[in-house]
Each structure stands twice: as structure tokens, then as C-alpha cells.
Write an enzyme that holds these catalytic residues in place. Structure first.
Site, PDB file in Angstrom:
ATOM      1  N   ARG A 273      42.711  46.540  43.807  1.00  0.00           N
ATOM      2  CA  ARG A 273      44.032  46.128  44.290  1.00  0.00           C
ATOM      3  C   ARG A 273      44.210  44.621  44.132  1.00  0.00           C
ATOM      4  NH1 ARG A 273      48.352  47.609  47.720  1.00  0.00           N
ATOM      5  NH2 ARG A 273      48.786  46.210  49.462  1.00  0.00           N
TER       6      ARG A 273
ATOM      7  N   LYS B 233      51.471  52.957  55.494  1.00  0.00           N
ATOM      8  CA  LYS B 233      51.482  53.268  56.915  1.00  0.00           C
ATOM      9  C   LYS B 233      52.919  53.425  57.394  1.00  0.00           C
ATOM     10  CE  LYS B 233      47.161  53.283  58.255  1.00  0.00           C
ATOM     11  NZ  LYS B 233      46.583  52.164  59.009  1.00  0.00           N
TER      12      LYS B 233
ATOM     13  N   HIS C 222      38.596  47.319  47.781  1.00  0.00           N
ATOM     14  CA  HIS C 222      39.870  46.608  47.644  1.00  0.00           C
ATOM     15  C   HIS C 222      39.937  45.775  46.369  1.00  0.00           C
ATOM     16  CE1 HIS C 222      43.159  46.806  50.388  1.00  0.00           C
ATOM     17  NE2 HIS C 222      43.361  45.520  50.453  1.00  0.00           N
TER      18      HIS C 222
ATOM     19  N   HIS D 235      53.963  45.201  50.295  1.00  0.00           N
ATOM     20  CA  HIS D 235      53.915  44.189  51.346  1.00  0.00           C
ATOM     21  C   HIS D 235      55.289  44.061  51.998  1.00  0.00           C
ATOM     22  CE1 HIS D 235      50.239  41.920  49.481  1.00  0.00           C
ATOM     23  NE2 HIS D 235      49.890  42.968  50.197  1.00  0.00           N
TER      24      HIS D 235
ATOM     25  N   TYR E 176      47.926  35.544  46.531  1.00  0.00           N
ATOM     26  CA  TYR E 176      47.507  35.755  45.150  1.00  0.00           C
ATOM     27  C   TYR E 176      47.964  34.624  44.232  1.00  0.00           C
ATOM     28  CZ  TYR E 176      46.121  40.303  46.776  1.00  0.00           C
ATOM     29  OH  TYR E 176      45.510  41.311  47.478  1.00  0.00           O
TER      30      TYR E 176
ATOM     31  N   ARG F  72      46.411  51.172  47.746  1.00  0.00           N
ATOM     32  CA  ARG F  72      45.308  51.193  48.700  1.00  0.00           C
ATOM     33  C   ARG F  72      44.581  52.518  48.516  1.00  0.00           C
ATOM     34  NH1 ARG F  72      50.035  49.665  51.402  1.00  0.00           N
ATOM     35  NH2 ARG F  72      50.030  47.534  52.249  1.00  0.00           N
TER      36      ARG F  72
END
Length: 317
Positions: free
Chosen positions: A265, A185, A262, A288, A297, A161
Site C-alpha cells: 500500500r 471501515k 502495509h 483517505h 507520501y 488494505r
């Protein structure tokens, strides 16, 4: 006065408002959505926040599929058009997917709520040729050009990211081993490979470009001084500036109409799966929390296969 999406959120539990505002920031800085699109997302999420608050839910992590269905029912009761209801439901599903991916929730209640048929678009991946054109649009030897190419190479090589790339410190890189340590995060840590082309671009920046920028920030705090990617004043590159690097490269490569922050990515994940990578490996590389998030995907690659089949097979038309 221009509006900002977060200002459209209603009063409600602080945890709901904070997480919603964080998601809107992600849409603006990392997904590169327009102000109008962000306002539309904000209005949809504001309605969802109001429904959750009325149902006694004070944190998105505590929301259930039944709460999302109650939200959809409330939209229908308000007489909202089918297309608008579908858009709002997709906005909420994407919000929960984001929270799961960022480690702010343990599961994704939206996965159990089917959106209206055709309402949710798959992420747009660039072709390999388009990625090469994007990166090759930066070819100079100035410090800024060396940095911009290194940023583009790093984003595509690692699937990072933008927030993870600008948060990268020199100590997080081991170019000899070809790996980088990324922090998502909640400081969730993962190691990702750095390919040879990206490693070469990073080395060129670190050796021939970064020292000049770092000298302008002499006396900067350790946090700033340790950043891999610096701005021209010697401070840590911001997410907005990194997004601008991608945008400018897309314009030079003639790809501005379908490239966002994005896109690299998305392309990283799609190209790995098309090349035969296991979905669990791609999940780990993307950071993830759940393979459910990564499975979108596989739908992208399936769509690509169907397009090739329809074009190439003599009896597919």
C-alpha cells in the site's frame, strides 16, 4: 503467557477501549508489527486513554490538540525520558491518523501537535524492482500459488488494505472494465482501477485456482462462497493468512527485513506520486478521509529526491 496489546489497556470509557483495541489489531494484522512493538504502542495508548478519561473525554473523536498536549505534559510530569515522550506522542498521532483514515473521526487533532524532531519515521516504500521481485517470487500453477500471486498483484495494483482485499467479493470485481469496489471501515465504498497484470493474475486464479478451493467449501454460506480470495478449505481468506502470503513472498525475495503487510500500500501511493499523479487522486484511491493523511507520501517522495540529488550532483556532497 504471551501478552496481547489490548490486554494492556486500562479500564475506561468503552468507546476509547474499543477504538484503541481496533487500532492495535490493525498494527498486528496489517502493519505486521512485532508483539513487543505492539505492547509498547499499547502502553503509550493506555496512558493516553487514562488522561482522556480524567479530562472527561469518552471518545477519541471528541479529543482535541489540547488533550494531546495535556497527555505530553503528563508524561513529562512523570519524569519520562525525552525519547520515550516523543515515541508516545507519535503513537497517539498515528492512532488519530488511523481513526481519520478509517472514517471513525471527522478530523485529526494530532496534526496540530508537532512531534519531537526526528521522532516520526516515514513509511517505507519498496522500489519498483523490489515489488516485482516480491510478486515474481510466486510463479507456480497450483491453486495456492495462483491465489497468492493474485493477492500480491491486487494489493499493489489497488493500494487496498489487507482487510479490504480479503473482504472482496466476486461481485465487486469487473475485470472487463478493470475496476474493483472496495469497502473501508464503516462500509465506506470506493472504486479503484485494476491494472492489466493484476487483472490477468486475478482471472488465472478465478478460472484455474478458485473452483478447486470453492468445491471444498461446498455448502458454505453465501458470505463465504462469494469471497474472491479463499483458503484451502473453501472459506474466506483471513487477514492473518493474507499477511502470511506477503511475509512468505518477502522471505523468498530476500526482502523480509523491511516488508510488512502495509508495504505494498505504501509503495502503491509512493510510486503513483513519483510518476506524477495528483495527490487528490491518490487520496481517493487510498480511501483517505483527508488529504492530510495522504501528504505523508509527498514527504517520502521528497526524501527520495533529496537522496538522488545528494548522490548525483557534483557539488551536493
Amino acid at each position: 503467557m504471551a501478552r496481547h496489546g489490548a490486554q494492556l489497556l486500562p479500564d475506561g470509557p468503552p468507546a476509547l477501549r474499543a477504538a484503541a483495541a481496533d487500532y492495535l489489531t490493525h498494527l498486528r494484522l496489517e502493519r505486521g508489527l512485532s508483539a513487543n512493538s505492539i505492547d509498547a504502542y499499547a502502553r503509550d495508548i493506555a496512558k493516553y486513554v487514562a488522561v482522556l478519561a480524567a479530562r472527561g473525554v469518552s471518545d477519541f473523536a471528541a479529543a482535541t490538540a489540547e488533550d494531546i498536549r495535556a497527555f505530553a505534559a503528563a508524561l513529562e510530569a512523570d519524569g519520562l525520558a525525552v525519547r520515550s515522550r516523543a515515541r508516545a506522542t507519535v503513537a497517539v498521532r498515528r492512532l488519530h491518523r488511523f481513526l481519520l483514515a478509517e472514517g471513525q473521526a471527522a478530523d485529526d487533532p494530532g496534526a496540530d501537535v508537532a512531534p519531537a524532531s526526528g521522532a516520526e519515521r516515514l513509511p517505507k516504500a519498496l522500489t519498483v524492482a523490489e515489488v516485482e521481485a516480491l510478486i515474481d517470487s510466486v510463479s507456480g500453477e497450483s491453486p495456492g500459488e495462483l491465489r497468492d500471486r493474485a493477492v500480491l498483484e491486487f494489493l499493489y495494483a489497488t493500494g487496498a488494505r489487507i482487510s479490504e482485499a480479503v473482504g472482496l467479493d466476486v461481485d465487486d470485481l469487473d475485470l472487463g472494465q478493470g475496476v474493483a469496489r472496495l469497502y473501508g471501515k464503516g462500509s465506506k465504498e470506493r472504486l479503484v482501477p485494476v491494472g492489466s497484470l493484476a487483472a490477468a493474475a486475478l482471472e488465472a486464479w478465478l478460472v484455474r485456482g478458485r473452483p478447486g478451493f470453492a468445491a471444498k467449501g461446498a455448502g458454505a454460506s453465501g458470505e463465504r462462497a462469494g469471497a474472491v480470495f479463499l483458503n484451502a478449505r473453501g472459506g474466506r481468506l483471513s487477514r492473518q493468512s493474507a499477511w502470511a502470503i506477503v511475509t512468505r513472498a518477502a522471505e523468498r525475495a530476500g526482502l523480509a527485513s523491511h516488508v510488512t503487510a502495509h508495504s505494498l500500500r505504501h509503495s502503491f501511493a509512493t510510486h503513483l506520486l513519483e510518476g506524477g499523479a495528483d495527490i487528490r487522486v491518490v487520496q481517493e484511491l487510498l480511501g483517505h478521509a483527508s488529504v492530510t493523511t495522504t501528504q505523508i507520501y509527498t514527504r517520502v517522495t521528497a526524501e527520495s529526491l533529496r537522496e538522488v540529488y545528494a548522490t548525483a550532483h557534483p557539488r551536493a556532497r
